[in-house]
Design a protein around this motif. Structure first.
Motif, short mmCIF file in Angstrom:
data_model
loop_
_atom_site.label_atom_id
_atom_site.label_comp_id
_atom_site.label_asym_id
_atom_site.label_seq_id
_atom_site.Cartn_x
_atom_site.Cartn_y
_atom_site.Cartn_z
N THR A 281 0.81 -1.22 0.00
CA THR A 281 0.00 0.00 0.00
C THR A 281 0.85 1.27 0.00
O THR A 281 0.29 2.36 -0.05
CB THR A 281 -0.94 0.01 1.22
N THR A 282 2.18 1.12 0.05
CA THR A 282 3.02 2.30 0.15
C THR A 282 3.81 2.60 -1.12
O THR A 282 4.36 3.70 -1.25
CB THR A 282 4.02 2.15 1.31
N TYR B 253 2.38 -3.74 3.85
CA TYR B 253 1.67 -4.73 3.06
C TYR B 253 0.31 -5.00 3.70
O TYR B 253 0.23 -5.22 4.92
CB TYR B 253 2.48 -6.03 2.99
N ARG B 254 -0.71 -5.00 2.89
CA ARG B 254 -2.06 -5.30 3.39
C ARG B 254 -2.44 -6.72 2.96
O ARG B 254 -2.47 -7.05 1.77
CB ARG B 254 -3.08 -4.31 2.85
N TYR C 169 -8.58 -7.40 7.50
CA TYR C 169 -7.25 -7.27 6.91
C TYR C 169 -6.22 -6.97 8.00
O TYR C 169 -6.56 -6.54 9.11
CB TYR C 169 -7.22 -6.20 5.82
N LEU C 170 -4.98 -7.23 7.64
CA LEU C 170 -3.85 -6.96 8.52
C LEU C 170 -2.82 -6.15 7.74
O LEU C 170 -2.42 -6.55 6.64
CB LEU C 170 -3.21 -8.27 9.00
N ASP C 171 -2.41 -5.02 8.29
CA ASP C 171 -1.33 -4.23 7.71
C ASP C 171 -0.01 -4.58 8.39
O ASP C 171 0.10 -4.48 9.63
CB ASP C 171 -1.61 -2.73 7.85
N VAL C 172 0.97 -4.98 7.61
CA VAL C 172 2.27 -5.40 8.12
C VAL C 172 3.32 -4.45 7.57
O VAL C 172 3.40 -4.24 6.36
CB VAL C 172 2.59 -6.85 7.69
#
Length: 547
Positions: free
Chosen positions: A437-438, A480-481, A522-525
């Motif tokens: 996502t970045t 990362y999503r 969802y999980l953002d890592v």
């Protein structure tokens, strides 16, 4: 930004040219992976940039022996029946599972059709991996017996957990390591291709039975080096096989193996090795830092899974003299963590210290042939990586790799021997999307695993690193999503959290999910360059850990 279209056009032309002219390896005895491979090297002095960055060199030398083998009962190498090698998920034998998914379902229940079948007996190598901390070492070349302070620093501060010596390391040099009196002393040593130590000329250095701290022996090195045809390559492997059998005769329970490199005849060599040689694990070296590295990672992973044996590798910690081929902490981290994503359970830095050598220099110390040399910045970087390998290894040694996928920025950038991710990869029924996502340029490596109870794990890596080539050399921390749909999950599977193994502490932690609608979330890592994270669905079943 006017340069981007020009750069992209040049890149496409180069990619198309490579696709048309790149060499393919032939299908050999069920081993049908595409390849190419490094130009065979003429010793340790080869220029990494000119000939494949696979370093190392032919250290083995000795008299030819006779052929022979002792079957240890493994199923042999047939290349597998599925696209990812060795059964529906690329494994299934060594992890005690059976059937299509090698064990139980995602919540610990029976798998598709094999969860209730009796487990397959583990091979000697897999038993060792299950019962011992992940193998983490660095190779010391012809340095003689070290002082105790050097040994203690290696174990306590560098965080290696095994001594690794070259072919002249037995018996005198290893006795110097043992003299430090550590209770955690363990060792692996090369011997010549005839099974004899270069120091004294005795089989296995004169050791027999079960020497204190002994893990095993590497027999010779890199079969096929310098060969121009497959028969020459096989002849060199036959010599090493005879040496392996000689060592097996004096130490039946040692882990004994041969180290490979990406020769032009790797298909023929692996087919013979897996079908005929009484080996305990598969090991290779290829010191590429760009996308060429993934080809070898996949080929030797497939071979390990097909034979139900562990697969280990060398990591790069050297430079060629006279070449501007530097290493960085980020490159080293990417190298080590990529191996974990593929399920490698043994890691050796090549090299730690080395005697006076005209071809290569160590990067972990500021001088060669000196036990008092000062450690460098890269020594400290490798020490931290070693600690994290050991912590993450508490789980990786208990898991079986089921799939590895690579998500490129563009289809033209898909590395050889890799496949793009799609839902269902690795028998994962819940992961529905993986994206950065970045940055639009960021590519992603993701590996899937199962433990002996059928629990599902996956590992995500930020593949950006200094020597990665475009676009991976855009070195940046990335978010990362990971999106999930738990509508098909049993009630015991959490919809609100995943589990992770903290690489700094070795402890299991919970990561909360952000809820979307219904049973989705969802999980953002966030991952730094080269870094990776290991995740597991929270089903109530324990996280598989080596105690």
């Amino acid at each position: 930004m006017k340069w981007l279209p020009v750069l992209w056009c040049c890149f496409l032309l180069a990619a198309c040219s490579d696709a048309q002219t790149g060499p393919d390896r032939p299908h050999v005895d069920g081993f049908d992976a595409d390849a190419g491979g490094d130009v065979p090297r003429d010793g340790i002095a080869e220029d990494a940039d000119a000939a494949g960055d696979d370093g190392g060199g032919d250290f083995g030398d000795g008299d030819p022996g006779t052929d022979g083998t002792a079957d240890d009962g493994y199923d042999g190498y047939d290349g597998g029946d599925e696209e990812d090698g060795g059964g529906d998920d690329g494994g299934g034998g060594d992890d005690g599972g059976a059937g299509d998914d090698g064990g139980g379902g995602d919540d610990g229940s029976a798998g598709d059709d094999g969860g209730d079948q009796p487990p397959v007996e583990l091979t000697r190598g897999m038993r060792w991996v299950r019962d011992n901390p992940m193998f983490v070492s660095a190779l010391t070349v012809s340095m003689g017996p070290p002082p105790a302070t050097f040994v203690n620093t290696y174990y306590d501060d560098f965080h290696a957990n095994a001594t690794h010596l070259w072919q002249d390391g037995l018996p005198n040099e290893i006795n110097g390591w043992a003299a430090a009196g550590r209770s955690d002393f363990r060792f692996v040593s090369w011997v010549d291709k005839n099974g004899r130590s270069s120091d004294g000329g005795q089989i296995a250095g004169g050791y027999s039975g079960t020497p204190a701290g002994r893990i095993g022996y590497q027999i010779g090195d890199e079969p096929g080096l310098g060969c121009n045809d497959a028969q020459c390559a096989l002849d060199s492997l036959y010599e090493m096989e005879a040496g392996l059998n000689a060592v097996r005769a004096v130490d039946p329970e040692a882990l004994i193996y041969i180290n490979f490199y990406m020769s032009d005849y790797i298909d023929e060599l692996l087919a013979y090795y897996l079908d005929n040689v009484d080996f305990d694990l598969i090991q290779y070296d290829r010191y590429a830092r760009d996308k060429d590295a993934y080809e070898a990672l996949e080929i030797f992973r497939d071979a390990g899974l097909a034979s139900h044996k562990p697969y280990w590798r060398y990591l790069r910690a050297f430079v060629y003299q006279g070449n501007n081929n530097t290493s960085t902490p980020i490159d080293m981290r990417w190298d080590a963590m990529a191996g974990l994503v593929y399920g490698y359970t043994g890691h050796t830095w090549f090299i730690y210290t080395i005697d006076n050598n005209p071809d290569i220099d160590p990067v972990l110390f500021d001088a060669e042939n000196d036990f008092n040399a000062n450690p460098t910045e890269l020594w400290h970087a490798a020490a931290q990586i070693n600690l994290e390998l050991r912590n993450l290894g508490r789980a990786i040694t208990q898991l079986t790799s089921t799939d590895v996928r690579y998500i490129p920025y563009n289809d033209f950038l898909q590395p050889k021997e890799t496949e793009n991710w799609s839902p269902g990869a690795g028998d994962d029924p819940y992961l529905t999307a993986v994206e950065c996502t970045t940055s639009q340029w960021m590519e992603i490596l993701i590996g899937f695993f199962k433990d002996d109870a059928g629990q599902i794990y996956f590992m995500l890596q930020n593949v950006s690193h200094d020597s990665g080539g475009w676009p991976n050399n855009i070195v940046t921390t990335a978010t990362y999503r990971l999106s999930f749909d738990f509508n098909s999950a049993p009630p015991s599977t959490s919809r609100t959290a995943l589990q992770t193994l903290n690489k700094l502490t070795g402890q299991v932690e919970s990561l909360p999910l952000t809820s979307s609608t219904g049973d989705t979330g969802y999980l953002d890592v966030v991952l730094e360059p080269g870094d990776a994270i290991l995740l597991k669905y929270d089903t109530g079943a324990p996280f598989a850990l080596q105690q």
